[in-house]
Design a protein around this motif. Sequence first.
Motif, PDB file in Angstrom:
ATOM      1  N   ALA A  84       0.833  -1.208   0.000  1.00  0.00           N
ATOM      2  CA  ALA A  84       0.000   0.000   0.000  1.00  0.00           C
ATOM      3  C   ALA A  84       0.868   1.259   0.000  1.00  0.00           C
ATOM      4  O   ALA A  84       0.579   2.230  -0.702  1.00  0.00           O
ATOM      5  CB  ALA A  84      -0.932   0.000   1.207  1.00  0.00           C
ATOM      6  N   ALA A  85       1.938   1.207   0.777  1.00  0.00           N
ATOM      7  CA  ALA A  85       2.839   2.364   0.828  1.00  0.00           C
ATOM      8  C   ALA A  85       3.552   2.550  -0.497  1.00  0.00           C
ATOM      9  O   ALA A  85       3.762   3.680  -0.947  1.00  0.00           O
ATOM     10  CB  ALA A  85       3.854   2.186   1.961  1.00  0.00           C
ATOM     11  N   LEU A  86       3.919   1.448  -1.158  1.00  0.00           N
ATOM     12  CA  LEU A  86       4.575   1.556  -2.456  1.00  0.00           C
ATOM     13  C   LEU A  86       3.622   2.132  -3.505  1.00  0.00           C
ATOM     14  O   LEU A  86       4.043   2.888  -4.387  1.00  0.00           O
ATOM     15  CB  LEU A  86       5.076   0.183  -2.906  1.00  0.00           C
ATOM     16  N   GLY A  87       2.324   1.774  -3.400  1.00  0.00           N
ATOM     17  CA  GLY A  87       1.342   2.366  -4.310  1.00  0.00           C
ATOM     18  C   GLY A  87       1.211   3.866  -4.094  1.00  0.00           C
ATOM     19  O   GLY A  87       1.093   4.637  -5.060  1.00  0.00           O
ATOM     20  N   ALA A  88       1.228   4.270  -2.824  1.00  0.00           N
ATOM     21  CA  ALA A  88       1.178   5.705  -2.527  1.00  0.00           C
ATOM     22  C   ALA A  88       2.421   6.414  -3.051  1.00  0.00           C
ATOM     23  O   ALA A  88       2.349   7.555  -3.526  1.00  0.00           O
ATOM     24  CB  ALA A  88       1.039   5.919  -1.018  1.00  0.00           C
ATOM     25  N   LEU A  89       3.569   5.730  -2.976  1.00  0.00           N
ATOM     26  CA  LEU A  89       4.802   6.315  -3.507  1.00  0.00           C
ATOM     27  C   LEU A  89       4.704   6.502  -5.018  1.00  0.00           C
ATOM     28  O   LEU A  89       5.176   7.507  -5.562  1.00  0.00           O
ATOM     29  CB  LEU A  89       5.991   5.417  -3.164  1.00  0.00           C
ATOM     30  N   GLY A  90       4.068   5.539  -5.700  1.00  0.00           N
ATOM     31  CA  GLY A  90       3.864   5.680  -7.137  1.00  0.00           C
ATOM     32  C   GLY A  90       2.995   6.878  -7.472  1.00  0.00           C
ATOM     33  O   GLY A  90       3.278   7.614  -8.423  1.00  0.00           O
ATOM     34  N   ASN A  91       1.921   7.085  -6.686  1.00  0.00           N
ATOM     35  CA  ASN A  91       1.077   8.268  -6.895  1.00  0.00           C
ATOM     36  C   ASN A  91       1.864   9.557  -6.666  1.00  0.00           C
ATOM     37  O   ASN A  91       1.665  10.553  -7.374  1.00  0.00           O
ATOM     38  CB  ASN A  91      -0.128   8.229  -5.955  1.00  0.00           C
ATOM     39  N   SER A  92       2.758   9.522  -5.682  1.00  0.00           N
ATOM     40  CA  SER A  92       3.569  10.708  -5.416  1.00  0.00           C
ATOM     41  C   SER A  92       4.458  11.042  -6.606  1.00  0.00           C
ATOM     42  O   SER A  92       4.646  12.213  -6.943  1.00  0.00           O
ATOM     43  CB  SER A  92       4.426  10.492  -4.165  1.00  0.00           C
ATOM     44  N   LEU A  93       5.003  10.019  -7.247  1.00  0.00           N
ATOM     45  CA  LEU A  93       5.836  10.262  -8.429  1.00  0.00           C
ATOM     46  C   LEU A  93       5.005  10.829  -9.573  1.00  0.00           C
ATOM     47  O   LEU A  93       5.452  11.726 -10.304  1.00  0.00           O
ATOM     48  CB  LEU A  93       6.513   8.960  -8.863  1.00  0.00           C
ATOM     49  N   LEU A  94       3.769  10.315  -9.738  1.00  0.00           N
ATOM     50  CA  LEU A  94       2.891  10.827 -10.795  1.00  0.00           C
ATOM     51  C   LEU A  94       2.533  12.293 -10.568  1.00  0.00           C
ATOM     52  O   LEU A  94       2.231  13.020 -11.511  1.00  0.00           O
ATOM     53  CB  LEU A  94       1.614   9.989 -10.867  1.00  0.00           C
ATOM     54  N   ILE A  95       2.562  12.717  -9.320  1.00  0.00           N
ATOM     55  CA  ILE A  95       2.232  14.107  -8.994  1.00  0.00           C
ATOM     56  C   ILE A  95       3.477  14.986  -9.045  1.00  0.00           C
ATOM     57  O   ILE A  95       3.460  16.095  -9.593  1.00  0.00           O
ATOM     58  CB  ILE A  95       1.577  14.183  -7.597  1.00  0.00           C
ATOM     59  N   THR A  96       4.579  14.481  -8.485  1.00  0.00           N
ATOM     60  CA  THR A  96       5.786  15.302  -8.341  1.00  0.00           C
ATOM     61  C   THR A  96       6.444  15.616  -9.677  1.00  0.00           C
ATOM     62  O   THR A  96       6.855  16.766  -9.909  1.00  0.00           O
ATOM     63  CB  THR A  96       6.791  14.583  -7.425  1.00  0.00           C
TER      64      THR A  96
END
Length: 232
Positions: A84-96
């Motif tokens: 779940a945390a890795l999925g959130a990290l992926g979303n962060s990359l899509l935003i950043t």
Amino acid sequence: MTIDTGSVKAPRTLAQRILGFLGHGVVHVVLIIVAVIWLVPTVGLLVSSFRTSTDSAGSGWWTAFLKPAQLTFENYASLVSDTAALGALGNSLLITLPTTILVVVIGSLAGYALSWIEFRGRDWVLIGIIVLLAVPLQVAFIPVAGLFRSLGIFGSVIGVVLFHTAFGLPFAVFLMRNFFGQVPAELLEASRLDGASEWRIFTRVVLPLGLPAVASSRSSSSSGPGTTCSSR
């Protein structure tokens, strides 16, 4: 008898006087102090991430500097194994990534225009950007959420990117304008005499010299939490 009119300076406008005051050394010292205070919570979060929950509950994060044995990579090891945390990290990359690109590109173009392109109301535009630096994010949460909901992008990655870009641009433009303004005017004039366009001067002369400021402006793209329209 002749009068030397070349030494007579034109009266400064109100906008120029305000910008002159903001350039005083005292203002810079105050801004540095505010910046240091602003960074303290971030440093605290970073140090706390290397401490166990027991140590964090028992003492303040600053005690880690006195007891380095508290620091551990246990939290990060658990993070890597959490899907779940890795999925959130992926979303962060899509935003950043898109936010950083937009802030750097738009901020650089606006900074160059405010430094070297004469147009009516330029000083007032800069003052407006400085004022936007002081606008609290909390003031914009509700109206931005309503606007994004009406546009159908509330809770989407695009909405978060637009939110971060909007609140990261004032600092980026202000930073780039101050840095580009230090480029020698003779260098730009020589380029214009050689027939270079403003776009060519920006990309071939000013932007390469401003790479340190471009690197610094990347941090502004992370300003403003995306909790108002978190991606799903």
